[in-house]
Design an enzyme around this catalytic site. Structure first.
Site, PDB file in Angstrom:
ATOM      1  N   LYS A  53       0.815  -1.222   0.000  1.00  0.00           N
ATOM      2  CA  LYS A  53       0.000   0.000   0.000  1.00  0.00           C
ATOM      3  C   LYS A  53       0.848   1.271   0.000  1.00  0.00           C
ATOM      4  CE  LYS A  53      -4.594  -1.290   0.654  1.00  0.00           C
ATOM      5  NZ  LYS A  53      -4.542  -2.656   1.090  1.00  0.00           N
ATOM      6  N   SER A 308       1.145  -9.944  -0.408  1.00  0.00           N
ATOM      7  CA  SER A 308       0.876  -8.504  -0.334  1.00  0.00           C
ATOM      8  C   SER A 308       1.220  -7.798   0.969  1.00  0.00           C
ATOM      9  CB  SER A 308      -0.591  -8.260  -0.682  1.00  0.00           C
ATOM     10  OG  SER A 308      -1.431  -9.094   0.094  1.00  0.00           O
TER      11      SER A 308
HETATM   12  C1  LIG Z   1      -5.246  -3.696   0.758  1.00  0.00           C
HETATM   13  C2  LIG Z   1      -4.666  -5.054   0.746  1.00  0.00           C
HETATM   14  C3  LIG Z   1      -5.018  -6.000  -0.230  1.00  0.00           C
HETATM   15  C4  LIG Z   1      -6.085  -5.750  -1.281  1.00  0.00           C
HETATM   16  O1  LIG Z   1      -5.833  -4.629  -2.075  1.00  0.00           O
HETATM   17  P1  LIG Z   1      -7.002  -3.971  -2.937  1.00  0.00           P
HETATM   18  O2  LIG Z   1      -6.345  -2.932  -3.754  1.00  0.00           O
HETATM   19  O3  LIG Z   1      -7.991  -3.395  -1.969  1.00  0.00           O
HETATM   20  O4  LIG Z   1      -7.640  -5.061  -3.735  1.00  0.00           O
HETATM   21  C5  LIG Z   1      -4.369  -7.224  -0.214  1.00  0.00           C
HETATM   22  N1  LIG Z   1      -3.450  -7.531   0.715  1.00  0.00           N
HETATM   23  C6  LIG Z   1      -3.093  -6.662   1.674  1.00  0.00           C
HETATM   24  C7  LIG Z   1      -2.060  -7.068   2.672  1.00  0.00           C
HETATM   25  C8  LIG Z   1      -3.673  -5.380   1.728  1.00  0.00           C
HETATM   26  O5  LIG Z   1      -3.301  -4.536   2.688  1.00  0.00           O
END
Ligand SMILES: *Cc1c(COP(=O)(O)O)cnc(C)c1O
Length: 328
Positions: A53, A308
């Site tokens: 993010k 992510s």
């Molecule tokens: C926000 C987030 C997501 C999903 O991202 P989007 O853009 O909302 O689809 C996935 N994994 C983590 C760790 C996140 O913080």
């Protein structure tokens, strides 16, 4: 109609230079054996602030006017976006206010306060936290930074797609955790523009999968939020969605769902086999492969799994890695 192009992602890459990490792409031999295809993990869990993010937040903040920077930024967030906005704002010497619902785990709230942002905890859903933030935009003139449905945020996340293309030009399929769709929309735009043949797949939890349900309904719909190990994937996509719904609909090949038991196993697996701490949301791609929710179509076609984030409550992580493993 709002559209983004590869140009926006190149521009984001310029703005991110020196401010975010180029994360490693790691071959996972064990998962490759189990899945029957070469599997690589894109380790955004190693990104500064513990999730991807930071890319979107940093790009959005970099593109504000001097007057907007003066007023400061506000975000409503399930945690990782708030953390990223707090970090990126502080790096620019700016004020940041973060609003979140009471469902957000304590470790994430504390981390945001530690970054110097003001935290407002309101209501029991992301939508309520969002309304409060809208109110403060009116009342205090702060600039709203949405977690996914914003051109500069999506373009920032899309820089992951550019890195994947450089790190593994022969990539055939990409598995991306999917909530509001900023991550998936950005990556899919980068990959599909480079090569239509690359398959893009969004992965969500069964419990409250807003984008998946909306795609089936043919328009953005509301879903009931439930408890899930993938707490960073909670929240709706917004009934007035401007970018991500159409981008995911038009650029993504398919979405698939994984259950809570397979997310738990995937967090455990990532720790025991890949030696990585990952949060539930980040483990859904691994879960899809381990549980055979996704069967690779060819033994030679490399699959990249986007991991992510790592911002899991450590108590919960300890519990998950202490449970019996179905993969050993
Ligand atoms: C926000 C987030 C997501 C999903 O991202 P989007 O853009 O909302 O689809 C996935 N994994 C983590 C760790 C996140 O913080």
């Amino acid at each position: 109609m709002h559209t983004l192009s590869l140009q926006d992602i190149y521009q984001a890459r310029q703005h991110l230079r020196g401010k975010v990490l180029r994360t490693p792409l790691v071959y996972c031999a064990d998962l490759s054996d189990r899945a029957g295809a070469p599997i690589y993990l894109k380790m955004e869990s190693q990104q500064t602030t513990g999730s991807f993010k930071l890319r979107g937040a940093t790009n959005a903040i970099a593109q504000l006017s001097a007057a907007q920077k003066q007023r400061g930024v506000i975000a409503a967030s399930t945690g990782n976006h708030g953390r990223a906005v707090a970090y990126a704002a502080k790096a620019q010497g700016m004020r940041a206010v973060i609003c979140m619902s009471s469902l957000v785990p304590a470790n994430k709230v504390d981390a945001i306060r530690a970054l110097g942002a003001q935290v407002h905890i309101v209501g029991s859903s992301q939508d309520e936290a969002n309304e409060h933030a809208e109110h403060l935009v009116q009342a205090e003139g702060l600039v709203m930074l949405p977690p996914f449905d914003h051109g500069h945020v999506i373009a920032g996340q899309g820089t992951i797609g550019l890195e994947i293309l450089q790190q593994l030009p022969q990539v055939a399929t990409v598995l991306v955790p999917l909530s509001g769709g900023g991550l998936l929309a950005g990556i899919a735009l980068a990959l599909k523009t480079a090569n239509q043949a690359i398959t893009t797949i969004g992965v969500s939890m069964e419990n409250g999968c807003a984008m998946h349900t909306s795609l089936q309904a043919g328009k953005p719909v509301l879903v009931t939020e439930g408890n899930t190990l993938a707490d960073s994937l909670g929240g709706g996509i917004g009934l007035d969605n401007r970018y991500t719904y159409t981008m995911v609909r038009d650029l993504v090949d398919r979405t698939l769902l994984v259950d809570e038991a397979s997310i738990a196993q995937a967090v455990h697996y990532a720790y025991r086999i890949a030696r990585e701490v990952v949060e539930g949301a980040a483990a859904v791609g691994i879960a899809a492969l381990l549980s055979k929710a996704l069967i690779p179509s060819s033994p030679d076609a490399p699959i990249v799994v986007v991991v992510s984030g790592k911002n899991i409550d450590m108590q919960l992580h300890y519990k998950l890695i202490s449970e019996p493993a179905s993969f050993s």
